[in-house]
Write a protein that holds these residues in place. Structure first.
Motif, short mmCIF file in Angstrom:
data_model
loop_
_atom_site.label_atom_id
_atom_site.label_comp_id
_atom_site.label_asym_id
_atom_site.label_seq_id
_atom_site.Cartn_x
_atom_site.Cartn_y
_atom_site.Cartn_z
N ASN A 8 -6.79 -3.06 -15.36
CA ASN A 8 -6.80 -4.52 -15.22
C ASN A 8 -6.98 -4.85 -13.74
O ASN A 8 -6.07 -4.65 -12.93
N GLN A 9 -8.16 -5.32 -13.36
CA GLN A 9 -8.44 -5.53 -11.94
C GLN A 9 -7.57 -6.61 -11.31
O GLN A 9 -7.47 -6.68 -10.09
N ASP A 10 -6.93 -7.44 -12.12
CA ASP A 10 -5.98 -8.41 -11.57
C ASP A 10 -4.81 -7.71 -10.89
O ASP A 10 -4.13 -8.31 -10.05
N ASP A 11 -4.57 -6.45 -11.27
CA ASP A 11 -3.45 -5.69 -10.68
C ASP A 11 -3.80 -5.07 -9.33
O ASP A 11 -2.92 -4.55 -8.66
N TRP A 12 -5.05 -5.09 -8.94
CA TRP A 12 -5.46 -4.40 -7.72
C TRP A 12 -4.79 -4.98 -6.48
O TRP A 12 -4.63 -4.29 -5.48
N GLN A 13 -4.42 -6.26 -6.55
CA GLN A 13 -3.76 -6.90 -5.41
C GLN A 13 -2.25 -6.99 -5.57
O GLN A 13 -1.56 -7.50 -4.69
N ASP A 14 -1.72 -6.50 -6.69
CA ASP A 14 -0.28 -6.44 -6.90
C ASP A 14 0.33 -5.56 -5.79
O ASP A 14 -0.17 -4.46 -5.53
N TRP A 15 1.40 -6.01 -5.16
CA TRP A 15 1.96 -5.25 -4.04
C TRP A 15 2.49 -3.89 -4.47
O TRP A 15 2.60 -2.98 -3.65
N ARG A 16 2.76 -3.71 -5.75
CA ARG A 16 3.21 -2.40 -6.23
C ARG A 16 2.06 -1.40 -6.29
O ARG A 16 2.29 -0.19 -6.38
N ALA A 17 0.82 -1.89 -6.25
CA ALA A 17 -0.35 -1.03 -6.13
C ALA A 17 -0.87 -1.01 -4.70
O ALA A 17 -1.33 0.02 -4.22
N SER A 18 -0.79 -2.15 -4.03
CA SER A 18 -1.23 -2.30 -2.64
C SER A 18 -0.06 -2.84 -1.82
O SER A 18 0.09 -4.04 -1.64
N PRO A 19 0.82 -1.96 -1.35
CA PRO A 19 2.05 -2.42 -0.70
C PRO A 19 1.82 -3.28 0.54
O PRO A 19 2.72 -4.00 0.97
N ILE A 20 0.62 -3.27 1.08
CA ILE A 20 0.32 -4.12 2.24
C ILE A 20 0.42 -5.60 1.86
O ILE A 20 0.54 -6.46 2.73
N ASN A 21 0.40 -5.89 0.55
CA ASN A 21 0.51 -7.27 0.06
C ASN A 21 1.95 -7.67 -0.25
O ASN A 21 2.17 -8.72 -0.87
N ALA A 22 2.92 -6.89 0.19
CA ALA A 22 4.33 -7.15 -0.18
C ALA A 22 4.88 -8.44 0.43
O ALA A 22 5.88 -8.96 -0.04
N GLY A 23 4.27 -8.93 1.49
CA GLY A 23 4.69 -10.22 2.05
C GLY A 23 5.70 -10.10 3.17
O GLY A 23 5.57 -10.76 4.20
N ARG A 24 6.71 -9.27 2.99
CA ARG A 24 7.69 -9.06 4.07
C ARG A 24 8.05 -7.58 4.13
O ARG A 24 8.10 -6.89 3.11
N PHE A 25 8.32 -7.14 5.37
CA PHE A 25 8.50 -5.71 5.60
C PHE A 25 9.77 -5.40 6.40
O PHE A 25 9.97 -4.27 6.82
N ASP A 26 10.61 -6.41 6.57
CA ASP A 26 11.88 -6.19 7.26
C ASP A 26 12.84 -5.47 6.33
O ASP A 26 12.69 -5.48 5.11
N GLY A 27 13.85 -4.85 6.92
CA GLY A 27 14.91 -4.23 6.12
C GLY A 27 14.49 -2.97 5.40
O GLY A 27 15.17 -2.54 4.46
N LEU A 28 13.40 -2.36 5.84
CA LEU A 28 12.93 -1.13 5.21
C LEU A 28 13.36 0.09 6.03
O LEU A 28 13.65 -0.03 7.22
N PRO A 29 13.38 1.26 5.42
CA PRO A 29 13.78 2.47 6.16
C PRO A 29 12.78 2.83 7.25
O PRO A 29 11.59 2.47 7.16
N PRO A 30 13.22 3.54 8.28
CA PRO A 30 12.28 4.09 9.27
C PRO A 30 11.16 4.86 8.57
O PRO A 30 11.37 5.45 7.51
N ALA A 31 9.99 4.83 9.19
CA ALA A 31 8.82 5.45 8.55
C ALA A 31 8.13 6.42 9.49
O ALA A 31 7.91 6.10 10.67
N THR A 32 7.79 7.58 8.97
CA THR A 32 6.93 8.53 9.67
C THR A 32 5.64 8.65 8.87
O THR A 32 5.66 8.93 7.67
N PHE A 33 4.52 8.42 9.55
CA PHE A 33 3.21 8.51 8.93
C PHE A 33 2.51 9.78 9.41
O PHE A 33 2.55 10.11 10.60
N ILE A 34 1.86 10.47 8.50
CA ILE A 34 0.96 11.57 8.83
C ILE A 34 -0.41 11.19 8.30
O ILE A 34 -0.58 11.00 7.09
N LEU A 35 -1.37 11.01 9.21
CA LEU A 35 -2.69 10.52 8.85
C LEU A 35 -3.76 11.52 9.24
O LEU A 35 -3.57 12.34 10.13
N ALA A 36 -4.90 11.43 8.57
CA ALA A 36 -6.06 12.25 8.87
C ALA A 36 -7.12 11.36 9.51
O ALA A 36 -7.43 10.28 8.98
#
Length: 317
Positions: free
Chosen positions: A227-255
């Motif tokens: 269902n392409q309506d889900d492509w923007q759901d923040w549970r599929a695309s977390p960048i759309n979550a709206g707010r990012f405070d109160g989250l655990p520290p994050a370590t990213f490993i990128l290529a």
């Protein structure tokens, strides 16, 4: 952005022999191909003190159980209560499994000095979105509630994963925050997919010839998110979550040579702007998927060492 010679050689071999890419395979073939890749180039199975198969009751009884595998490092005594890292494997929510990641999870348990619970969440297309999201959260909440049974410390845990599993880790952290639930000590996000509909430069720059082609991305997205309506759901695309405070520290490993790398950087920037401590390790010349291929890439060995060090620092101090 020069491709590492080792990565270039692997890709040249793949394309020279005409090996089919994921979007040219059916689901069964893609799963088998991924298993072969991990089996050939994944790390050796390091000794650990114990490996336990853990059946986790699914949220709904009709769905049976979610299988998981618990690793305890060789340094741990049988009665030690250990911090735990939940690991969600990669594979575009459609392929991959606990068995394919056995060597990697053993390595993380050893390097981190912690228990690792590798979760066999259900896969698409048989179980499309949001099944994987629900299974990931269920595995964490059930395990923390049954910590005594598992010999883990529910106050010290991390959320970790690569690719689709990195997305599940980020989304689980958001869900726990939203529910005022327990907070992880660390999000270990290895080239996560954070924005399904991204148009950032790396999507175009590495669209073809860098292992994770645009067509393969679409193959995974269409099966996981019919269902392409889900492509923007923040549970599929977390960048759309709206707010990012109160989250655990994050370590990213990128290529560096990965179509998803700019999306990972964008998510890291949003976390940082919200006051979340963020560390980013970008591996030059590497392609998506390198992290679990330690038998082929020396950079993968270094990346796993950094991941283990991050888990050790966050969970053992």
């Amino acid at each position: 952005m020069a491709l590492d010679p080792q990565a270039q050689a692997l890709l040249a071999m793949i394309y020279r022999v005409g090996a089919p890419r994921f979007h040219e395979l059916d689901t069964h073939q893609a799963r088998r191909s991924f298993e072969k890749l991990q089996g050939t180039f994944g790390p050796e199975a390091r000794a650990v003190s114990s490996v336990t198969e853990v059946p986790i009751p699914a949220t709904h009884a009709k769905d049976g159980v979610i299988m998981a595998r618990l690793y305890r490092p060789l340094s741990a005594g049988p009665d030690d209560i250990l911090p735990v890292a939940f690991y969600f494997h990669g594979g575009g929510w459609c392929i991959g499994d606990v068995a394919s990641y056995d060597g990697l999870c053993r390595e993380l348990a050893h390097l981190g000095g912690v228990a690792v619970l590798s979760v066999d969440y259900r896969l698409a297309p048989e179980h499309p979105f949001p099944t994987a999201v629900e299974d990931a959260l269920r595995a964490v909440t059930w395990s923390l509630a049954n910590a005594v049974l598992l010999g883990i410390d529910p106050s010290r845990f991390a959320l970790a994963g690569d690719s689709a599993g990195g997305t599940l880790s980020a989304v689980t952290a958001l869900q726990l925050r939203n529910a005022n639930g327990p907070q992880a000590a660390l999000q270990l996000l290895i080239y996560p997919c954070t924005d399904i509909l991204s148009q950032r430069p790396s999507r175009r720059e590495f669209a073809s010839g860098y292992f994770l082609d645009t067509e393969s991305l679409a193959w995974f997205f269409e099966r996981y998110l019919p269902n392409q309506d889900d492509w923007q759901d923040w549970r599929a695309s977390p960048i759309n979550a709206g707010r990012f405070d109160g989250l655990p520290p994050a370590t990213f490993i990128l290529a560096e040579c990965d179509p998803l790398t700019d999306d990972g950087k964008a998510y890291a920037a949003l976390l940082g702007e919200a006051g979340v401590p963020v560390t980013v390790h970008e591996f030059e010349g590497m392609v998506h998927g390198f992290f679990s291929l330690g038998k082929y890439f020396p950079q993968a060995v270094k990346a796993v060492e950094r991941a283990g060090g991050a888990l050790r620092a966050a969970l053992l101090g």
